[in-house]
Scaffold this active site. Sequence first.
Site, PDB file in Angstrom:
ATOM      1  N   LYS A 117     -43.115 -46.190  -9.102  1.00 40.01           N
ATOM      2  CA  LYS A 117     -44.612 -46.251  -9.203  1.00 40.01           C
ATOM      3  C   LYS A 117     -44.776 -47.640  -9.598  1.00 40.01           C
ATOM      4  O   LYS A 117     -44.409 -48.278 -10.179  1.00 40.01           O
ATOM      5  CB  LYS A 117     -45.094 -45.256 -10.266  1.00 40.01           C
ATOM      6  CG  LYS A 117     -46.472 -45.380 -10.613  1.00 40.01           C
ATOM      7  CD  LYS A 117     -46.858 -44.061 -11.133  1.00 40.01           C
ATOM      8  CE  LYS A 117     -48.268 -44.200 -11.559  1.00 40.01           C
ATOM      9  NZ  LYS A 117     -49.300 -44.158 -10.487  1.00 40.01           N
ATOM     10  N   CYS A 159     -54.397 -50.720  -3.556  1.00 40.28           N
ATOM     11  CA  CYS A 159     -54.767 -49.687  -4.564  1.00 40.28           C
ATOM     12  C   CYS A 159     -56.427 -49.716  -4.304  1.00 40.28           C
ATOM     13  O   CYS A 159     -57.023 -50.810  -4.835  1.00 40.28           O
ATOM     14  CB  CYS A 159     -54.224 -49.703  -5.745  1.00 40.28           C
ATOM     15  SG  CYS A 159     -54.908 -48.380  -6.790  1.00 40.28           S
ATOM     16  N   ILE A 215     -49.848 -47.095   5.735  1.00 35.34           N
ATOM     17  CA  ILE A 215     -50.992 -47.703   4.932  1.00 35.34           C
ATOM     18  C   ILE A 215     -51.161 -47.076   3.441  1.00 35.34           C
ATOM     19  O   ILE A 215     -50.320 -46.107   3.131  1.00 35.34           O
ATOM     20  CB  ILE A 215     -52.190 -47.227   5.712  1.00 35.34           C
ATOM     21  CG1 ILE A 215     -52.326 -45.683   5.857  1.00 35.34           C
ATOM     22  CG2 ILE A 215     -52.599 -47.758   6.850  1.00 35.34           C
ATOM     23  CD1 ILE A 215     -53.780 -45.076   6.432  1.00 35.34           C
ATOM     24  N   THR A 273     -53.717 -45.168   0.591  1.00 34.54           N
ATOM     25  CA  THR A 273     -54.783 -44.567   0.808  1.00 34.54           C
ATOM     26  C   THR A 273     -56.091 -45.174   1.474  1.00 34.54           C
ATOM     27  O   THR A 273     -56.307 -46.154   1.294  1.00 34.54           O
ATOM     28  CB  THR A 273     -55.101 -44.107  -0.491  1.00 34.54           C
ATOM     29  OG1 THR A 273     -55.619 -44.868  -1.615  1.00 34.54           O
ATOM     30  CG2 THR A 273     -54.021 -43.035  -0.939  1.00 34.54           C
TER      31      THR A 273
END
Lengths: 311, 254
Positions: free
Chosen positions: A47, A134, A196, A198
């Site tokens: 993450k 992000c 990609i 989101t």
Amino acid sequence: MTAPDLSVPLCGVRLGNPLVLASGILGTSAELLERVARCGAGAVTSKSCGPTPRAGHPNPTVLAWGHGLINAVGLSNPGADEEVRILRDAKARLAPLGVPLIASIFAETVQGFGDVARKVAEAAPDFIEVNISCPNVEAEFGRPFAADARDAAAVTAAVRRAVSLPIIVKLSPNVPDIAAIARAVEGEGADAIAAINTLGPGMVIDTDSGKPILANRTGGVSGPAIRPIAVRCVYDVSRAVRVPVIGIGGVTCGRDAVEMIMAGATAVGIGSAVYYRGPEVFAAIREELRGFMETHGYSDISQMRGLAHDA
Amino acid sequence: MTLDLPTAFRIRDIRDESPTVRTFTLDGAVQAEPGQFVMVWLPRVNEKPFSLVDDAPITLTIARVGPFTEAAHRLRVGDRLWLRGPYGRGFERLARPAVLVAGGYGAAPLAFLARRLRAEGVEVAVALGAKRACDLVLAERFRDAGCSVHLATEDGSLGHRGLATDVAARLLDANPDAALYACGPEAMLQRLAHLCRERGVPGQFSMERMMKCGLGVCGSCDHHGLLVCRDGPVFSADQVLGARGDFPSPCGRA
């Protein structure tokens, strides 16, 4: 016919199969990363980690809205120092399995990206993924770095100066010309491109209360609903650059993975599919992919790569 | 049937269980197994996981431990709350006498389990423990379901002076063929997991973790590579104790 070979080369590192655990899914601990590797992933991504600990947004942070997921987790992470410990542990668990580790990073500033990259490189991951896309966190210019070719290039250059490890830059679909961004980061030394992140951001409103459900109000959209957009982005990017592309976005079965590869992807990210099919999804898609190759007479992944480009 | 998005339910009844614990009965039902949980959403406040105390009508027992649960305790009969789910793997009900061990508000999922076990004709003994007599919750529910209830308080103000685990050990002495089901503080669960291992008692343990998605994707509720929201919240003794080689999926560490 000989059995198909599912392995793929990515920046000089061999992946046993093209399926990569996408960042932000199950990558919070060394034990979870090991589990996903044992579930059949060709590589796993931790993450995204930033310079300092971050709690992320309050709940609700993730919803299954009907045709995919929407999330605004808010880059919760333990900070770079603690992340190094997790990555070292993960690396030790993954080494005997032969599954490479991708360490994902983010920062609020260009300089910050270099600092975090240098820090996590201490754990000797196989790759560093630079998450500039992000949609739930504003960068120093009030928008994701992936929104502008010069910003994206500046971040890539900062990470390039900081580390000698292969760098994967993760791009956003929320731009008018993703190929231009891809060329810009390739020009500053990106070794691969992930596309990609989101889509959106999007919003889901509860009609009983009249309130957006996500605490952040908006969130990034993923899952099957975005796959045609992801495929088009991978197609555009892989035609624009020479470096390999990790195609990510709504892949939930072997045929979806084939589609991504035919769009030009070298490897294929798996994220929301973990919601639909559990961590077992990796072995399942791998076997579906193998079945497709057997049926269609492909002996190697590279024979399918970019087939759509000739159309 | 799982509610994917938060769905509004009106509160039909509120009952004070203790100075800090309240049970909310809602107008509506879901289909769930004991041990499963729902994500309860209060718009513009937060969303948190709660075990079901019953599924028809939906019943939730909420301890006041922070800002979210304080907001929940301000709700009145007729107000609405939202929930999605049920999620997770509940208790597997075994056809043998049952010993249920509840620490504090850990009684919540066990009350649901007790009702189902009794409906299936299973003999149920409950060790219900808390710090003080006033912190013991849901005892009436267990009694109404036809369980034998054995109380323990740390200060000795009611029942056995000590821990529910002491009482559980005695109940297992009396029922060597029993299966154990537990929910409560993690130290209690670990102690009971060791007890089950030593005695060869089949044990199932409902664990609590901070959760974000509840869907098995975000990794917030990791417990030694297990996802409390999806692989659990009910685990085996080995899983509670973090033993390797005990994933519930085919992807276990062979």
